[in-house]
Design a protein around this motif. Structure first.
Motif, PDB file in Angstrom:
ATOM      1  N   PRO A  72     -10.543  24.775  10.207  1.00 22.63           N
ATOM      2  CA  PRO A  72     -10.098  25.028   8.827  1.00 22.63           C
ATOM      3  C   PRO A  72     -10.594  23.985   7.831  1.00 22.63           C
ATOM      4  CG  PRO A  72      -8.256  25.257  10.353  1.00 22.63           C
ATOM      5  CD  PRO A  72      -9.435  24.817  11.169  1.00 22.63           C
ATOM      6  N   PHE A  73     -10.537  22.690   8.209  1.00 27.08           N
ATOM      7  CA  PHE A  73     -10.999  21.658   7.275  1.00 27.08           C
ATOM      8  C   PHE A  73     -12.510  21.738   7.088  1.00 27.08           C
ATOM      9  CE2 PHE A  73      -7.255  18.803   8.755  1.00 27.08           C
ATOM     10  CZ  PHE A  73      -6.378  19.622   8.060  1.00 27.08           C
ATOM     11  N   GLY A  74     -13.215  22.152   8.164  1.00 28.70           N
ATOM     12  CA  GLY A  74     -14.662  22.322   8.067  1.00 28.70           C
ATOM     13  C   GLY A  74     -14.999  23.443   7.094  1.00 28.70           C
TER      14      GLY A  74
ATOM     15  N   LEU B  42       6.680  17.530  14.695  1.00 24.56           N
ATOM     16  CA  LEU B  42       6.199  18.804  14.147  1.00 24.56           C
ATOM     17  C   LEU B  42       4.787  18.673  13.585  1.00 24.56           C
ATOM     18  CD1 LEU B  42       9.419  20.135  12.358  1.00 24.56           C
ATOM     19  CD2 LEU B  42       8.297  21.102  14.388  1.00 24.56           C
ATOM     20  N   LEU B  43       4.560  17.585  12.845  1.00 22.34           N
ATOM     21  CA  LEU B  43       3.234  17.403  12.249  1.00 22.34           C
ATOM     22  C   LEU B  43       2.181  17.148  13.324  1.00 22.34           C
ATOM     23  CD1 LEU B  43       1.474  17.275   9.760  1.00 22.34           C
ATOM     24  CD2 LEU B  43       2.171  14.916   9.387  1.00 22.34           C
ATOM     25  N   LEU B  44       2.547  16.386  14.363  1.00 25.52           N
ATOM     26  CA  LEU B  44       1.575  16.126  15.435  1.00 25.52           C
ATOM     27  C   LEU B  44       1.261  17.419  16.188  1.00 25.52           C
ATOM     28  CD1 LEU B  44      -0.110  13.849  16.725  1.00 25.52           C
ATOM     29  CD2 LEU B  44       1.616  13.712  18.513  1.00 25.52           C
ATOM     30  N   ALA B  45       2.283  18.264  16.369  1.00 23.21           N
ATOM     31  CA  ALA B  45       2.052  19.547  17.038  1.00 23.21           C
ATOM     32  C   ALA B  45       1.070  20.392  16.224  1.00 23.21           C
ATOM     33  CB  ALA B  45       3.372  20.292  17.223  1.00 23.21           C
ATOM     34  N   ALA B  46       1.235  20.369  14.894  1.00 21.71           N
ATOM     35  CA  ALA B  46       0.319  21.126  14.026  1.00 21.71           C
ATOM     36  C   ALA B  46      -1.095  20.566  14.141  1.00 21.71           C
ATOM     37  CB  ALA B  46       0.811  21.061  12.585  1.00 21.71           C
ATOM     38  N   LEU B  47      -1.217  19.229  14.189  1.00 19.96           N
ATOM     39  CA  LEU B  47      -2.545  18.617  14.287  1.00 19.96           C
ATOM     40  C   LEU B  47      -3.184  18.904  15.645  1.00 19.96           C
ATOM     41  CD1 LEU B  47      -1.897  15.213  12.505  1.00 19.96           C
ATOM     42  CD2 LEU B  47      -3.423  17.029  11.761  1.00 19.96           C
ATOM     43  N   ALA B  48      -2.361  18.913  16.702  1.00 16.08           N
ATOM     44  CA  ALA B  48      -2.888  19.245  18.027  1.00 16.08           C
ATOM     45  C   ALA B  48      -3.442  20.673  18.013  1.00 16.08           C
ATOM     46  CB  ALA B  48      -1.794  19.098  19.089  1.00 16.08           C
ATOM     47  N   ALA B  49      -2.728  21.561  17.323  1.00 12.80           N
ATOM     48  CA  ALA B  49      -3.204  22.952  17.224  1.00 12.80           C
ATOM     49  C   ALA B  49      -4.531  23.007  16.478  1.00 12.80           C
ATOM     50  CB  ALA B  49      -2.155  23.809  16.520  1.00 12.80           C
ATOM     51  N   LEU B  50      -4.683  22.176  15.423  1.00  8.89           N
ATOM     52  CA  LEU B  50      -5.949  22.148  14.680  1.00  8.89           C
ATOM     53  C   LEU B  50      -7.084  21.615  15.553  1.00  8.89           C
ATOM     54  CD1 LEU B  50      -4.874  20.843  11.150  1.00  8.89           C
ATOM     55  CD2 LEU B  50      -5.903  23.052  11.674  1.00  8.89           C
ATOM     56  N   PHE B  51      -6.778  20.572  16.341  1.00 10.36           N
ATOM     57  CA  PHE B  51      -7.790  20.043  17.268  1.00 10.36           C
ATOM     58  C   PHE B  51      -8.208  21.123  18.259  1.00 10.36           C
ATOM     59  CE2 PHE B  51      -6.401  15.467  16.480  1.00 10.36           C
ATOM     60  CZ  PHE B  51      -7.630  15.055  16.015  1.00 10.36           C
ATOM     61  N   ALA B  52      -7.222  21.857  18.777  1.00 12.62           N
ATOM     62  CA  ALA B  52      -7.521  22.917  19.741  1.00 12.62           C
ATOM     63  C   ALA B  52      -8.416  23.967  19.090  1.00 12.62           C
ATOM     64  CB  ALA B  52      -6.224  23.550  20.227  1.00 12.62           C
TER      65      ALA B  52
ATOM     66  N   VAL C  34     -11.402  15.976  22.675  1.00 11.65           N
ATOM     67  CA  VAL C  34     -10.794  14.686  23.018  1.00 11.65           C
ATOM     68  C   VAL C  34      -9.556  14.463  22.160  1.00 11.65           C
ATOM     69  CG1 VAL C  34     -11.145  12.187  23.048  1.00 11.65           C
ATOM     70  CG2 VAL C  34     -13.002  13.709  23.748  1.00 11.65           C
ATOM     71  N   GLY C  35      -9.667  14.775  20.873  1.00 13.99           N
ATOM     72  CA  GLY C  35      -8.522  14.646  19.965  1.00 13.99           C
ATOM     73  C   GLY C  35      -7.369  15.526  20.409  1.00 13.99           C
ATOM     74  N   PHE C  36      -7.705  16.721  20.861  1.00 18.40           N
ATOM     75  CA  PHE C  36      -6.668  17.637  21.350  1.00 18.40           C
ATOM     76  C   PHE C  36      -5.972  17.041  22.566  1.00 18.40           C
ATOM     77  CE2 PHE C  36      -5.574  21.118  24.324  1.00 18.40           C
ATOM     78  CZ  PHE C  36      -4.482  21.609  23.620  1.00 18.40           C
TER      79      PHE C  36
ATOM     80  N   ILE D 246      -9.527  13.885   6.527  1.00 16.25           N
ATOM     81  CA  ILE D 246      -8.225  14.537   6.304  1.00 16.25           C
ATOM     82  C   ILE D 246      -7.342  14.346   7.528  1.00 16.25           C
ATOM     83  CG2 ILE D 246      -7.055  16.722   5.848  1.00 16.25           C
ATOM     84  CD1 ILE D 246      -9.461  17.703   4.416  1.00 16.25           C
ATOM     85  N   THR D 247      -7.948  14.532   8.715  1.00 17.22           N
ATOM     86  CA  THR D 247      -7.184  14.391   9.959  1.00 17.22           C
ATOM     87  C   THR D 247      -6.616  12.975  10.085  1.00 17.22           C
ATOM     88  OG1 THR D 247      -8.723  15.965  10.932  1.00 17.22           O
ATOM     89  CG2 THR D 247      -7.269  14.808  12.444  1.00 17.22           C
ATOM     90  N   ALA D 248      -7.427  11.974   9.725  1.00 17.48           N
ATOM     91  CA  ALA D 248      -6.972  10.580   9.831  1.00 17.48           C
ATOM     92  C   ALA D 248      -5.754  10.344   8.954  1.00 17.48           C
ATOM     93  CB  ALA D 248      -8.106   9.628   9.445  1.00 17.48           C
ATOM     94  N   VAL D 249      -5.801  10.849   7.721  1.00 22.26           N
ATOM     95  CA  VAL D 249      -4.663  10.660   6.803  1.00 22.26           C
ATOM     96  C   VAL D 249      -3.405  11.294   7.403  1.00 22.26           C
ATOM     97  CG1 VAL D 249      -3.726  11.304   4.547  1.00 22.26           C
ATOM     98  CG2 VAL D 249      -6.088  10.482   4.736  1.00 22.26           C
ATOM     99  N   LEU D 250      -3.550  12.521   7.929  1.00 24.36           N
ATOM    100  CA  LEU D 250      -2.379  13.206   8.490  1.00 24.36           C
ATOM    101  C   LEU D 250      -1.867  12.498   9.741  1.00 24.36           C
ATOM    102  CD1 LEU D 250      -3.523  16.905   7.936  1.00 24.36           C
ATOM    103  CD2 LEU D 250      -1.808  15.605   6.649  1.00 24.36           C
ATOM    104  N   LEU D 251      -2.788  11.967  10.569  1.00 23.40           N
ATOM    105  CA  LEU D 251      -2.368  11.238  11.767  1.00 23.40           C
ATOM    106  C   LEU D 251      -1.628   9.956  11.389  1.00 23.40           C
ATOM    107  CD1 LEU D 251      -5.549  11.751  13.958  1.00 23.40           C
ATOM    108  CD2 LEU D 251      -3.236  12.465  14.587  1.00 23.40           C
ATOM    109  N   LEU D 252      -2.091   9.322  10.299  1.00 25.16           N
ATOM    110  CA  LEU D 252      -1.404   8.109   9.837  1.00 25.16           C
ATOM    111  C   LEU D 252       0.011   8.467   9.384  1.00 25.16           C
ATOM    112  CD1 LEU D 252      -1.648   5.085   9.311  1.00 25.16           C
ATOM    113  CD2 LEU D 252      -2.464   5.601   7.019  1.00 25.16           C
ATOM    114  N   VAL D 253       0.151   9.618   8.724  1.00 24.47           N
ATOM    115  CA  VAL D 253       1.488  10.067   8.300  1.00 24.47           C
ATOM    116  C   VAL D 253       2.380  10.259   9.530  1.00 24.47           C
ATOM    117  CG1 VAL D 253       2.791  11.953   7.233  1.00 24.47           C
ATOM    118  CG2 VAL D 253       0.687  11.130   6.160  1.00 24.47           C
TER     119      VAL D 253
END
Lengths: 159, 152
Positions: free
Chosen positions: B63-65, B42-52, B94-96, B20-27
């Motif tokens: 959440p995805f887990g 905005l989307l990258l900020a949201a993904l960084a928060a998910l990584f954190a 590392v992703g964060f 899921i993360t890969a798809v969103l990062l590609l977006v």
């Protein structure tokens, strides 16, 4: 919105990632012969079991009489536990072959000495403790068995 | 750091999360290279928060887990073996690190940093999801060798 740049990114990124993955997959786990075996040089500076023992921080008793599978791991290696089970089970099938796991989590000195860049990395030592082969990644079991057959000088009964 | 081993997790969980993360990062990368700077940021900020979240709360509380646990795992056969949650948790860190650099550089007026950071993280997430190869986990040993992780 620049649609051509967006389209290029949408196609090129998955393609590049897939190419990296396939290249990695074709190389990972292969048994590579270490030609400098027995000579001095960091990776193979182990002409005797005592040297290998000192370099690896492993007791000499842990080495096999014919060959030893030395597996480098860290606490943050997702594939290491399964690799350890597989190598231990392979070693168990041979007389005189032992499997030793070396945790590099707190031993950067050992990681440097053996130039380990990824875990698991496995060395195949011969009876003298010299490095004869090296495997980066999850080892291919059949290649490990072929190598051990050579080192132990016996034909294996197919399982 | 390497105290009692925590209970194992289903190894397919982190791969599902990585997918899921890969798809969103590609977006993010597509939006960013396409010039939709704000949306990408905005989307990258949201993904960084998910990584954190995954890195600091642990990969089991990602959440995805949790999505995997609730909706996907019941439909699958039980896993062959359980996996240590520490490597994927470290990889979330590392992703964060990678994505937060993109977010910060984007915030100070370097919009191209956003899709570049997303592309790097995408490759790692893609390799994890498709090939089961945890690039972030491999980084751990290199940090040990660089003496970034203290010897205890």
């Amino acid at each position: 919105m620049d649609w051509s740049a967006a389209l290029i990114a949408a196609v090129a990124l998955p393609a590049a990632a897939a190419a990296i993955g396939l290249a990695w997959k074709s190389r990972a786990g292969r048994v590579r012969t270490v030609r400098s075996a027995g000579r001095t040089g960091d990776e193979a500076a182990a002409p005797t079991t005592a040297d290998a023992s000192r370099g690896l921080g492993v007791a000499t008793e842990a080495f096999g009489e014919s060959a030893t599978l030395v597996q480098f791991s860290t606490a943050y290696c997702s594939r290491c536990p399964a690799t350890a089970r597989e190598l231990a089970s392979i070693a168990h099938d041979y007389v005189g072959v032992r499997h030793v796991e070396v945790d590099l989590t707190h031993r950067p000195d050992i990681a440097d000495r053996f130039r380990v860049l990824q875990t698991p990395t496995t060395l195949i030592l011969d009876a003298r403790g010299a490095t004869t082969a090296r495997i980066a990644g999850v080892p291919r079991s059949n290649e490990v068995r072929d190598r051990l057959d050579e080192l132990t000088g016996r034909t294996r009964v197919p399982a | 750091m390497s105290q009692p081993e925590p209970a194992g997790i289903d190894p397919r969980g982190p791969r599902f999360t990585a997918g899921i993360t890969a798809v969103l990062l590609l977006v993010v990368a597509v939006l960013g290279f396409g010039g939709a700077d704000l949306a990408a940021w905005l989307l990258l900020a949201a993904l960084a928060a998910l990584f954190a979240w995954g890195a600091f709360a642990g990969v089991r509380r990602h959440p995805f887990g949790l999505l995997f646990k609730r909706f996907v795992r019941p439909r699958l056969s039980p896993p062959d073996e359980l996996e240590d949650p520490r490597p994927p948790t470290f990889a979330q860190g590392v992703g964060f690190a990678v994505t937060v650099v993109g977010v910060l550089l984007g915030a100070i007026g370097l919009p191209l940093a956003v899709p570049i950071a997303a592309s790097l993280a995408f490759v790692a997430a893609f390799l994890n999801a498709v090939f089961g190869y945890c690039l972030g986990c491999q980084l751990y040993l290199l940090l040990v060798r660089a003496r970034v992780i203290p010897r205890t």
